[in-house]
Design an enzyme around this catalytic site. Structure first.
Site, PDB file in Angstrom:
ATOM      1  N   PRO A   1       0.820  -1.216   0.000  1.00 30.35           N
ATOM      2  CA  PRO A   1       0.000   0.000   0.000  1.00 30.35           C
ATOM      3  C   PRO A   1       0.857   1.270   0.000  1.00 30.35           C
ATOM      4  CG  PRO A   1      -0.214  -1.196   2.085  1.00 30.35           C
ATOM      5  CD  PRO A   1       0.597  -2.048   1.179  1.00 30.35           C
TER       6      PRO A   1
ATOM      7  N   GLU B   1       1.318  -8.304   9.187  1.00 33.69           N
ATOM      8  CA  GLU B   1       1.356  -6.840   9.317  1.00 33.69           C
ATOM      9  C   GLU B   1       2.399  -6.205   8.401  1.00 33.69           C
ATOM     10  OE1 GLU B   1      -1.765  -5.895  10.657  1.00 33.69           O
ATOM     11  OE2 GLU B   1      -0.448  -4.168  10.751  1.00 33.69           O
TER      12      GLU B   1
ATOM     13  N   ARG C   1      -2.734  -8.853 -20.841  1.00 37.37           N
ATOM     14  CA  ARG C   1      -3.721  -8.603 -21.899  1.00 37.37           C
ATOM     15  C   ARG C   1      -3.234  -7.607 -22.944  1.00 37.37           C
ATOM     16  NH1 ARG C   1      -7.138  -4.660 -21.554  1.00 37.37           N
ATOM     17  NH2 ARG C   1      -8.941  -5.860 -22.222  1.00 37.37           N
TER      18      ARG C   1
ATOM     19  N   ASP D   1      -7.495  -0.191 -29.708  1.00 34.90           N
ATOM     20  CA  ASP D   1      -6.869   0.551 -30.790  1.00 34.90           C
ATOM     21  C   ASP D   1      -6.896   2.041 -30.482  1.00 34.90           C
ATOM     22  OD1 ASP D   1      -7.428   0.467 -34.408  1.00 34.90           O
ATOM     23  OD2 ASP D   1      -6.154   1.729 -33.174  1.00 34.90           O
TER      24      ASP D   1
HETATM   25  C1  9D3 Z   1      -4.297  -2.628   8.186  1.00 33.67           C
HETATM   26  C2  9D3 Z   1      -2.889  -2.949   8.396  1.00 33.67           C
HETATM   27  N1  9D3 Z   1      -2.015  -1.828   8.036  1.00 33.67           N
HETATM   28  C3  9D3 Z   1      -1.455  -1.143   9.218  1.00 33.67           C
HETATM   29  C4  9D3 Z   1      -2.433  -0.430  10.031  1.00 33.67           C
HETATM   30  C5  9D3 Z   1      -0.828  -2.264   7.326  1.00 33.67           C
HETATM   31  C6  9D3 Z   1      -1.058  -3.210   6.209  1.00 33.67           C
HETATM   32  C7  9D3 Z   1      -0.343  -4.376   6.136  1.00 33.67           C
HETATM   33  C8  9D3 Z   1      -0.535  -5.263   5.100  1.00 33.67           C
HETATM   34  C9  9D3 Z   1      -1.942  -2.925   5.194  1.00 33.67           C
HETATM   35  C10 9D3 Z   1      -2.128  -3.818   4.136  1.00 33.67           C
HETATM   36  C11 9D3 Z   1      -1.420  -4.980   4.105  1.00 33.67           C
HETATM   37  C12 9D3 Z   1      -1.605  -5.923   2.980  1.00 33.67           C
HETATM   38  N2  9D3 Z   1      -1.757  -5.237   1.707  1.00 33.67           N
HETATM   39  C13 9D3 Z   1      -1.017  -5.490   0.644  1.00 33.67           C
HETATM   40  O1  9D3 Z   1      -0.161  -6.355   0.708  1.00 33.67           O
HETATM   41  C14 9D3 Z   1      -1.210  -4.733  -0.573  1.00 33.67           C
HETATM   42  C15 9D3 Z   1      -2.099  -3.647  -0.894  1.00 33.67           C
HETATM   43  C16 9D3 Z   1      -3.114  -2.984  -0.140  1.00 33.67           C
HETATM   44  O2  9D3 Z   1      -3.422  -3.285   1.024  1.00 33.67           O
HETATM   45  N3  9D3 Z   1      -3.807  -1.967  -0.747  1.00 33.67           N
HETATM   46  C17 9D3 Z   1      -3.569  -1.576  -2.019  1.00 33.67           C
HETATM   47  N4  9D3 Z   1      -2.638  -2.155  -2.756  1.00 33.67           N
HETATM   48  C18 9D3 Z   1      -1.929  -3.170  -2.197  1.00 33.67           C
HETATM   49  S1  9D3 Z   1      -0.710  -4.027  -2.961  1.00 33.67           S
HETATM   50  C19 9D3 Z   1      -0.399  -4.993  -1.662  1.00 33.67           C
END
Ligand code: 9D3
Length: 269
Positions: free
Chosen positions: A97, A124, A162, A177
């Site tokens: 994220p 986490e 794709r 296209d």
């Molecule tokens: C809710 C937990 N967060 C801390 C308060 C940290 C957190 C850890 C692990 C948030 C998300 C994740 C897992 N997410 C992904 O691995 C992830 C992701 C996402 O959560 N949102 C948008 N794109 C992606 S790409 C990988």
């Protein structure tokens, strides 16, 4: 093109590998996908892949070492397979994220490369030292919370595969296209098929007219008004890219006049 997925849930990738457009392209050998499970690179009897965070706090953190060994194995296999030149190894990309948000322009750039090693996190987070040593780039899918990186990786792979030559049928390719006047980065117009009247609702008359030019104008106007209402940012982008002609601008003026709210400025009453 080849993707190597570092994941605790390799079975999830059957979705993109075996189904639909991407599955068909995989079966035809246009791209390949290999999975590497960090659990298979552990050395303790419990096959431990996570541990408690230093400093305390909720949840668990993925161990650096099993991830590092999985990446090394993927790199060696790609070299062995001759996918990447030895002087141009595939990038190691973490789905996160905290990454830059994926979009169509980025998918197009990925489609010109040989693939990547994609790291899917769980729990986490991941020990920062693994990220510092191995990860070249972080990619996010947007501002929402997933339970792990796998779904993000599958979205990324699908969006890239794709675009590869020969993946889509002629009929599917037509909508991609860049010369197709029905797109230029705008939202698509509505689609209709049989029956001509469904539960009392008729298909819009221009689509039944058989006049190709009239149909094209109707679709373009639908596209412009839907985009103006839902995604005005895309109108601005298309205009900046020079993709709106004088007729489009007249249609947009018409749309603005018919949807404009009375202004809240200094009125007479
Ligand atoms: C809710 C937990 N967060 C801390 C308060 C940290 C957190 C850890 C692990 C948030 C998300 C994740 C897992 N997410 C992904 O691995 C992830 C992701 C996402 O959560 N949102 C948008 N794109 C992606 S790409 C990988």
């Amino acid at each position: 093109m080849r993707f190597d997925l570092i994941t605790l849930f390799p079975e999830m990738f059957a979705a993109v590998r075996d189904q639909g457009v991407s599955g068909r392209a995989h079966a035809r050998g246009i791209w390949s996908l290999e999975t590497w499970n960090p659990r298979d690179f552990t050395t303790d009897v419990h096959r431990t892949v996570d541990d408690r965070p230093y400093g305390g706090g909720p949840g668990m953190v993925m161990l650096a070492e099993p991830l590092a060994l999985a990446v090394e194995a993927a790199r060696a296999a790609r070299l062995q397979a001759g996918v990447d030149a030895p002087d141009a190894p595939a990038p190691v990309v973490l789905l996160s994220p905290a990454g830059r948000t994926h979009d169509q322009a980025r998918a197009q750039r990925w489609a010109e490369r040989t693939g990547a090693i994609l790291i899917c996190g769980r729990y986490e987070g991941i020990d920062q030292r693994f990220i510092d040593h191995y990860v070249d780039e972080e990619v996010s899918l947007g501002d929402f919370v997933l339970s792990g990186g796998e779904l993000g990786a599958m979205v990324l792979v699908d969006s890239v595969v794709r675009l590869l030559p020969g993946v889509l049928h002629d009929a599917e390719s037509a909508v991609q296209d860049s010369f197709n006047p029905a797109l230029s980065g705008l939202l698509d117009s509505p689609h209709y098929t049989r029956p001509e009247v469904w539960r009392g609702d008729a298909v819009p008359e221009p689509l039944l007219s058989g006049h190709h030019a009239r149909i094209a104008v109707w679709r373009r106007d639908q596209s412009l008004s839907l985009t103006a209402a839902r995604r005005p940012d895309l109108i601005h982008r298309a205009r900046t890219a020079g993709d709106l002609d004088a007729r489009d601008e007249r249609a947009l003026n018409q749309i603005n006049r018919s949807t404009a709210k009375p202004d809240a400025g200094q009125g007479s009453g």
